[in-house]
Design a protein around this motif. Structure first.
Motif, mmCIF file in Angstrom:
data_model
loop_
_atom_site.group_PDB
_atom_site.id
_atom_site.type_symbol
_atom_site.label_atom_id
_atom_site.label_comp_id
_atom_site.label_asym_id
_atom_site.label_seq_id
_atom_site.Cartn_x
_atom_site.Cartn_y
_atom_site.Cartn_z
ATOM 1 N N PHE A 50 0.822 -1.211 0.000
ATOM 2 C CA PHE A 50 0.000 0.000 0.000
ATOM 3 C C PHE A 50 0.860 1.266 0.000
ATOM 4 O O PHE A 50 0.499 2.259 -0.638
ATOM 5 C CB PHE A 50 -0.946 -0.009 1.199
ATOM 6 N N ILE A 51 1.983 1.249 0.701
ATOM 7 C CA ILE A 51 2.876 2.412 0.704
ATOM 8 C C ILE A 51 3.439 2.638 -0.691
ATOM 9 O O ILE A 51 3.487 3.773 -1.184
ATOM 10 C CB ILE A 51 4.015 2.224 1.729
ATOM 11 N N ALA A 52 3.873 1.564 -1.348
ATOM 12 C CA ALA A 52 4.422 1.686 -2.704
ATOM 13 C C ALA A 52 3.377 2.244 -3.665
ATOM 14 O O ALA A 52 3.668 3.122 -4.491
ATOM 15 C CB ALA A 52 4.930 0.334 -3.193
ATOM 16 N N ARG A 53 2.162 1.751 -3.542
ATOM 17 C CA ARG A 53 1.079 2.197 -4.432
ATOM 18 C C ARG A 53 0.731 3.656 -4.196
ATOM 19 O O ARG A 53 0.616 4.442 -5.149
ATOM 20 C CB ARG A 53 -0.149 1.322 -4.209
ATOM 21 N N GLN A 54 0.576 4.036 -2.932
ATOM 22 C CA GLN A 54 0.202 5.413 -2.627
ATOM 23 C C GLN A 54 1.353 6.381 -2.875
ATOM 24 O O GLN A 54 1.129 7.545 -3.230
ATOM 25 C CB GLN A 54 -0.268 5.519 -1.174
ATOM 26 N N ASN A 55 2.586 5.916 -2.701
ATOM 27 C CA ASN A 55 3.734 6.775 -2.988
ATOM 28 C C ASN A 55 3.835 7.054 -4.483
ATOM 29 O O ASN A 55 4.185 8.173 -4.895
ATOM 30 C CB ASN A 55 5.019 6.119 -2.489
ATOM 31 N N ASP A 56 3.530 6.044 -5.291
ATOM 32 C CA ASP A 56 3.515 6.238 -6.747
ATOM 33 C C ASP A 56 2.430 7.246 -7.125
ATOM 34 O O ASP A 56 2.650 8.116 -7.985
ATOM 35 C CB ASP A 56 3.259 4.894 -7.434
ATOM 36 N N ALA A 160 -8.782 11.912 -11.319
ATOM 37 C CA ALA A 160 -8.716 10.449 -11.264
ATOM 38 C C ALA A 160 -7.703 9.984 -10.220
ATOM 39 O O ALA A 160 -7.981 9.073 -9.428
ATOM 40 C CB ALA A 160 -8.354 9.899 -12.642
ATOM 41 N N ALA A 161 -6.519 10.614 -10.213
ATOM 42 C CA ALA A 161 -5.465 10.223 -9.269
ATOM 43 C C ALA A 161 -5.871 10.536 -7.831
ATOM 44 O O ALA A 161 -5.553 9.780 -6.907
ATOM 45 C CB ALA A 161 -4.157 10.941 -9.613
ATOM 46 N N TYR A 162 -6.582 11.631 -7.649
ATOM 47 C CA TYR A 162 -7.031 12.031 -6.307
ATOM 48 C C TYR A 162 -7.956 10.976 -5.710
ATOM 49 O O TYR A 162 -7.964 10.758 -4.495
ATOM 50 C CB TYR A 162 -7.747 13.374 -6.397
ATOM 51 N N GLN A 163 -8.731 10.311 -6.588
ATOM 52 C CA GLN A 163 -9.717 9.330 -6.117
ATOM 53 C C GLN A 163 -9.114 7.949 -5.854
ATOM 54 O O GLN A 163 -9.814 7.063 -5.343
ATOM 55 C CB GLN A 163 -10.835 9.193 -7.159
ATOM 56 N N GLU A 164 -7.852 7.760 -6.155
ATOM 57 C CA GLU A 164 -7.217 6.448 -5.987
ATOM 58 C C GLU A 164 -6.826 6.220 -4.524
ATOM 59 O O GLU A 164 -5.660 6.044 -4.187
ATOM 60 C CB GLU A 164 -5.987 6.323 -6.894
ATOM 61 N N ARG A 165 -7.801 6.201 -3.661
ATOM 62 C CA ARG A 165 -7.548 6.012 -2.231
ATOM 63 C C ARG A 165 -7.758 4.559 -1.842
ATOM 64 O O ARG A 165 -8.352 3.774 -2.597
ATOM 65 C CB ARG A 165 -8.480 6.910 -1.417
ATOM 66 N N LEU A 166 -7.271 4.227 -0.660
ATOM 67 C CA LEU A 166 -7.459 2.867 -0.169
ATOM 68 C C LEU A 166 -8.935 2.610 0.124
ATOM 69 O O LEU A 166 -9.643 3.499 0.604
ATOM 70 C CB LEU A 166 -6.646 2.645 1.106
ATOM 71 N N LEU A 167 -9.366 1.387 -0.144
ATOM 72 C CA LEU A 167 -10.742 0.999 0.125
ATOM 73 C C LEU A 167 -10.894 0.596 1.596
ATOM 74 O O LEU A 167 -9.901 0.355 2.298
ATOM 75 C CB LEU A 167 -11.140 -0.158 -0.779
ATOM 76 N N ILE A 168 -12.123 0.500 2.058
ATOM 77 C CA ILE A 168 -12.384 0.194 3.465
ATOM 78 C C ILE A 168 -11.768 -1.144 3.871
ATOM 79 O O ILE A 168 -11.133 -1.263 4.923
ATOM 80 C CB ILE A 168 -13.903 0.179 3.734
ATOM 81 N N PHE A 169 -11.922 -2.178 3.035
ATOM 82 C CA PHE A 169 -11.400 -3.492 3.409
ATOM 83 C C PHE A 169 -9.873 -3.482 3.446
ATOM 84 O O PHE A 169 -9.248 -4.254 4.195
ATOM 85 C CB PHE A 169 -11.924 -4.574 2.453
ATOM 86 N N GLN A 170 -9.240 -2.613 2.656
ATOM 87 C CA GLN A 170 -7.784 -2.489 2.706
ATOM 88 C C GLN A 170 -7.338 -1.859 4.024
ATOM 89 O O GLN A 170 -6.336 -2.265 4.616
ATOM 90 C CB GLN A 170 -7.290 -1.657 1.517
ATOM 91 N N ILE A 213 0.886 5.795 5.891
ATOM 92 C CA ILE A 213 -0.064 5.321 4.878
ATOM 93 C C ILE A 213 -1.270 6.256 4.804
ATOM 94 O O ILE A 213 -1.749 6.594 3.722
ATOM 95 C CB ILE A 213 -0.516 3.880 5.186
ATOM 96 N N LYS A 214 -1.751 6.682 5.967
ATOM 97 C CA LYS A 214 -2.904 7.594 6.002
ATOM 98 C C LYS A 214 -2.566 8.933 5.353
ATOM 99 O O LYS A 214 -3.365 9.497 4.603
ATOM 100 C CB LYS A 214 -3.367 7.811 7.440
ATOM 101 N N GLN A 215 -1.370 9.460 5.632
ATOM 102 C CA GLN A 215 -0.968 10.738 5.050
ATOM 103 C C GLN A 215 -0.819 10.640 3.535
ATOM 104 O O GLN A 215 -1.173 11.570 2.804
ATOM 105 C CB GLN A 215 0.341 11.215 5.675
ATOM 106 N N LEU A 216 -0.287 9.522 3.069
ATOM 107 C CA LEU A 216 -0.175 9.318 1.621
ATOM 108 C C LEU A 216 -1.565 9.163 1.000
ATOM 109 O O LEU A 216 -1.822 9.665 -0.101
ATOM 110 C CB LEU A 216 0.663 8.076 1.326
ATOM 111 N N ASN A 217 -2.443 8.486 1.718
ATOM 112 C CA ASN A 217 -3.780 8.217 1.196
ATOM 113 C C ASN A 217 -4.592 9.498 1.035
ATOM 114 O O ASN A 217 -5.246 9.714 0.008
ATOM 115 C CB ASN A 217 -4.506 7.247 2.118
#
Length: 251
Positions: A50-56, A160-170, A213-217
């Motif tokens: 998740f860190i790698a994904r949100q950092n990208d 689109a990129a702004y909406q790429e947040r983690l989902l609840i189950f994640q 993770i929260k700050q990146l999200n």
């Protein structure tokens, strides 16, 4: 890091220290070891992903913001030979970034009604033949429509990129495995004070990973002054502050 996060971390350290020093959990060493290994492995696996994904995502947004600001600066400067057009561009772009400055939200114009691109297009359509003749050998449209097109595309990409947040189950996975890791550190009972201190340090590190993770999200990692900073930078260009400062130094 915001004051809220600092207080949150201090509160966690205080509560976790109390848990480590004053709460006893009786569990067999073999079971404790297996639980620690399993929980650490899965937490590292999911948090790393998740860190790698949100950092990208964070990097892509930074690049898009820089490109957006560069295009607006380009549109203003490219019409330096046509004062009327440049004046119109200044008004439109300054109004755009004033909203960012006042709202302290770098994405204000992406998520609120904005007429910036429409006004830029209308201004381009108002150029006269006399003004065109001032640019000898060049078309005033060279690259301009491409810049406006890129601005529109960037607006959609930012949304689109702004909406790429983690989902609840994640988030559930992160919280569950973070909690298991923090709890399992205390399964290894010891009478050594230094080991207990290390448990607190490890637990705090896990807590900090969750905050990261929260700050990146939610992109709060930008900091509270990020939006105002980019707005002031573009407005500084529009007000020709650098040129004025250079002229003052020459005098």
């Amino acid at each position: 890091m915001r004051t809220f996060h600092i207080l949150l971390i201090i509160g966690f350290i205080a509560l976790y220290s109390f848990f480590i020093f004053f709460i006893d959990i009786d569990i067999e060493l073999d079971v404790a070891s297996e639980l620690i290994v399993a929980s650490v492995f899965f937490f590292a696996l999911f948090s790393g992903f998740f860190i790698a994904r949100q950092n990208d995502r964070y990097t892509r947004i930074i690049d898009m913001i820089a490109e957006r600001d560069g295009l607006f600066s380009y549109l203003y400067r490219v019409f330096g030979l046509i004062p009327r057009m440049q004046s119109e561009m200044r008004k439109i772009i300054k109004a755009h970034y004033t909203k960012i400055l006042e709202s302290n939200n770098w994405a204000h114009n992406e998520f609120n009604p904005s007429t910036t691109i429409t006004r830029l297009t209308q201004t381009m359509g108002s150029i006269t033949k006399e003004e065109t003749d001032k640019i000898d050998g060049h078309s005033p449209y060279d690259g301009i429509w491409d810049a406006i097109l890129q601005l529109q595309q960037l607006r959609k990409k930012i949304i689109a990129a702004y909406q790429e947040r983690l989902l609840i189950f994640q988030w559930v996975l992160i919280y569950v495995f973070a909690g298991l890791v923090i709890l399992s550190f205390h399964f290894l009972q010891t009478e050594y004070f230094l080991v207990d201190v290390l448990k607190i340090i490890f637990g705090t590190a896990v807590f900090l990973v969750v905050i990261l993770i929260k700050q990146l999200n939610d992109l709060s990692i930008f900091g509270k002054d990020f939006s105002r900073s980019i707005a002031r930078d573009v407005i500084r260009i529009l007000d020709e502050v650098d040129v004025k400062e250079l002229d003052e130094k020459k005098l």
